[in-house]
Design a protein around this motif. Structure first.
Motif, PDB file in Angstrom:
ATOM      1  N   GLU A  89      39.241  43.623  41.382  1.00  0.00           N
ATOM      2  CA  GLU A  89      38.395  42.457  41.642  1.00  0.00           C
ATOM      3  C   GLU A  89      36.962  42.914  41.908  1.00  0.00           C
ATOM      4  OE1 GLU A  89      39.710  39.748  44.713  1.00  0.00           O
ATOM      5  OE2 GLU A  89      37.718  38.874  44.888  1.00  0.00           O
ATOM      6  N   LEU A 131      28.076  39.467  40.707  1.00  0.00           N
ATOM      7  CA  LEU A 131      28.491  38.546  41.763  1.00  0.00           C
ATOM      8  C   LEU A 131      28.415  39.290  43.101  1.00  0.00           C
ATOM      9  CD1 LEU A 131      31.550  37.018  39.895  1.00  0.00           C
ATOM     10  CD2 LEU A 131      29.510  35.752  40.615  1.00  0.00           C
ATOM     11  N   PRO A 132      28.447  38.580  44.221  1.00  0.00           N
ATOM     12  CA  PRO A 132      28.414  39.291  45.508  1.00  0.00           C
ATOM     13  C   PRO A 132      29.639  40.197  45.630  1.00  0.00           C
ATOM     14  CG  PRO A 132      28.110  36.915  45.809  1.00  0.00           C
ATOM     15  CD  PRO A 132      28.504  37.111  44.385  1.00  0.00           C
ATOM     16  N   ASN A 134      34.356  42.409  50.728  1.00  0.00           N
ATOM     17  CA  ASN A 134      34.597  43.307  51.859  1.00  0.00           C
ATOM     18  C   ASN A 134      35.489  44.478  51.407  1.00  0.00           C
ATOM     19  OD1 ASN A 134      35.377  44.470  54.297  1.00  0.00           O
ATOM     20  ND2 ASN A 134      35.876  42.535  55.298  1.00  0.00           N
ATOM     21  N   ILE A 189      40.987  30.418  40.466  1.00  0.00           N
ATOM     22  CA  ILE A 189      40.628  29.390  39.484  1.00  0.00           C
ATOM     23  C   ILE A 189      41.816  29.241  38.537  1.00  0.00           C
ATOM     24  CG2 ILE A 189      38.949  28.768  37.700  1.00  0.00           C
ATOM     25  CD1 ILE A 189      37.749  29.005  40.551  1.00  0.00           C
ATOM     26  N   ARG A 243      33.572  41.760  40.069  1.00  0.00           N
ATOM     27  CA  ARG A 243      32.426  41.214  40.814  1.00  0.00           C
ATOM     28  C   ARG A 243      31.166  42.016  40.491  1.00  0.00           C
ATOM     29  NH1 ARG A 243      33.233  38.739  46.532  1.00  0.00           N
ATOM     30  NH2 ARG A 243      35.347  37.924  46.559  1.00  0.00           N
ATOM     31  N   ASP A 284      32.827  36.630  54.171  1.00  0.00           N
ATOM     32  CA  ASP A 284      33.812  37.671  54.444  1.00  0.00           C
ATOM     33  C   ASP A 284      35.240  37.179  54.222  1.00  0.00           C
ATOM     34  OD1 ASP A 284      34.816  40.082  55.246  1.00  0.00           O
ATOM     35  OD2 ASP A 284      34.740  39.595  57.380  1.00  0.00           O
ATOM     36  N   TYR A 325      40.301  34.603  38.301  1.00  0.00           N
ATOM     37  CA  TYR A 325      39.002  33.922  38.163  1.00  0.00           C
ATOM     38  C   TYR A 325      38.920  33.122  36.860  1.00  0.00           C
ATOM     39  CZ  TYR A 325      36.991  36.760  41.965  1.00  0.00           C
ATOM     40  OH  TYR A 325      36.697  37.333  43.175  1.00  0.00           O
TER      41      TYR A 325
END
Lengths: 386, 386
Positions: free
Chosen positions: A291, A300-301, A304, B344, A295, B338, A30
């Motif tokens: 990750e 952040l959202p 899954n 990045i 998040r 999903d 990221y």
């Protein structure tokens, strides 16, 4: 939304061990700027972060000064100075998980009392301020043998936990705060990882199963999904979610549990960070645990938590007969096997039972993965040069 | 076997862009010591390697001095000084892919002649030392319009390639060596990545499909597996293997191909390194392309090239109307979807069409992945701070 990506935003991570190292794969993905503090100049996270600092995680000033350089602070090890986290929070630096959450977890006696208070199922226990009080209870017959002794603080990777079978075992215990816990016969040791954001979004990972060696009391395989009935798995995930919400936890919370003979779920203990029981997720899950932690703490959202394929994790620990510069014997043999990925943490020196890495085995068929995992375990050896 | 893991072994990588950055996730996973050379002090690979050096990849002395520090040398970009690689090979430093292989690929005219010599199917072409010779052929009618012009050297990401429709288009072309290639009507543009070790073990990845925008001549989606018939996919993989063996290539070779109206496969061009068309593999494959490249050049067993799930890759390029400090608009929106993972690359400044990252969408159902990919493309914008 704050611009975290390729920006001036700074994430601080207390601890630079293998968990931090694996978290950095995802901060790099990221392009999130990272600051890492660890006492060891050769820590696995020393590279791949943007700024590495050597320093004591239990030292108030060191942690405060480090924390003031960043916007959000997290940790990959629980043994950090909580007063420093409180000070930083008071100054407006976000700390996830919070000092208040960590405080309830760092001391196992407080953690157990918290479960009782929140009606979270856990094995019956008693708290002792000194070992002498526990010995008195055993001598008076108020506590019967056997039972499980746990040090309130400082336990890690099986240290600070003992099954006390005879009165003389008590003499070996340190004179520190502890708990004595009833021994519960259980069918399975399970774990669930929960992710929760500051906004309150919550997701649970599938239940994993710790498979023990039939004679040595040692976890051999972490298996996802656990080979248990659906209704048990659903109950375990529901309790894990309840625990996360009770702690108002932000980030990842790994919850270790027992499945009793009656299919009850009892919470054993938790770790407020990415966890050994979630390493399988790097290869098997849609969103790996590291990750997901990033998040979660950045609000952040959440991704899954389902698995793409079945996954099994085998720890790579130093062979008991070797100490010195590490060699991964037969690593090429296991790399020939289908769906096998070794992770080498980067410690140059092996010692008996030192965690040096892990191996993940993925397969669409979990039983086939289990067969391959057994072959992996039979081949690879963590030894030293001559 | 040489001990590559947590050892004194040194891997050199020429180039420190996003391909190198992603390769470093896997050298870190294996704890392989890395040296990286790149002209840009802010290169994406500047962290996560063990040693970063700033220097010109086309400068003989810079590359030779860098290469002498390592045991095996590889590259993530073709534009490196070949004479330096030859010198290093003569001194006993292993270079994978080899200087001889790279030499056949760096010049597109030589590459095309190599295909002819080795009976590898490719579009008919003619080589021209100077643009004047090509212009003469067009003027004499020996070459009819339209055709594809390709610069022999220096082409990258669509630069150095033009469709010549009218005679006046010729005036814009640089006076350099080039080829003129027959325009072949094709159904699909496909790619196959091949991995090959010094011992000669070879594995091909599944065929991927480049889906183009219906009007703009631009790849929108890289889709794995390609939505083509099995017999075409098998033919493409067989030809890819033939190409890799013809080049005696070591490491990864990405082979771009056309599927003609008659289901013939024509090789367009190759890249001797991890490739944009293989980025989906990080999330979708049992062994991602970067790990596979490392396995290949170290002569370790190759990993499984199958996919766990369907994968689609969308490039993140700078919006045409923005230049300046980058902002990834709506990245939180796509992270809600999903199986979506943004990558990045870490470039602070966006410019029109600059490659800033990519997004992978994975799903068990490739058609569902394709729907989500379209929503991703509709949401995310690479812009700059006002």
């Amino acid at each position: 939304m704050i611009n975290y990506f390729s920006s001036d935003f700074k994430l601080g991570i207390l601890g630079g061990g293998q968990l931090g190292k694996m978290m950095l794969y995802d901060t790099r993905k990221y392009d999130i700027q990272t600051y890492v503090l660890d006492p060891n100049s050769e820590a696995p996270s020393r590279i791949a972060c943007d700024h590495f600092e050597q320093g004591d995680l239990m030292d108030f000033d060191t942690v405060v000064n480090f924390g003031r350089k960043v916007d959000i602070l997290t940790f990959e090890i629980e043994g950090v100075n909580i007063e420093a986290l409180k000070k930083l929070e008071a100054e407006g630096i976000k700390t996830y998980p919070s000092a208040a959450t960590l405080e309830k977890i760092q001391n196992k006696a407080i953690q157990k009392e918290f479960y009782t208070e929140k009606n979270i199922p856990t094995a019956p226990f008693k708290r002792y301020q000194k070992i002498a009080n526990l010995i008195a209870d055993v001598e008076s017959g108020a506590r019967s043998l056997p039972f499980v002794w746990k040090s309130a603080t400082g336990g890690y990777d099986g240290k600070g936990v003992s099954v006390i079978k005879e009165a003389e075992d008590l003499q070996k215990l340190p004179n520190a705060e502890c708990i004595a816990e009833e021994m519960i016969p259980f069918k399975n040791e399970l774990a669930v990882i929960v992710a929760r954001t500051p906004s309150g979004e919550v997701k649970t990972y599938p239940v994993v199963e710790m498979e023990f060696h039939p004679t040595a009391n040692q976890v051999e395989y972490v298996i996802c999904p656990a080979r248990i009935e659906n209704h048990v798995a659903e109950k375990a995930r529901a309790i894990a979610k309840q625990v996360s919400e009770a702690f108002e936890h932000v980030g990842l919370l790994a919850i270790e549990m027992f499945q009793t003979e009656n299919d009850d779920i009892l919470v054993n203990e938790v770790a407020p960070r990415p966890h050994n029981s979630g390493h399988y997720s790097i290869e098997a899950s849609y969103t790996n645990q590291f990750e997901q932690h990033i998040r979660a703490i950045l609000d952040l959202p959440l991704g899954n938590t389902d698995s793409k394929v079945g996954g099994i994790m085998v720890n790579l620990v130093g062979d008991k007969d070797y100490e010195g510069e590490v060699v991964y014997k037969n690593i090429d043999t296991i790399m020939k096997m289908d769906g096998v990925t070794p992770h080498i943490y980067g410690k140059k020196i092996t010692r008996p039972f030192r965690k040096m890495g892990h191996v993940t085995i993925v397969n669409k068929d979990i039983n086939e993965a289990r067969n391959i995992a057994e072959r992996v375990k039979g081949e690879i050896k963590v030894i030293s040069r001559s």
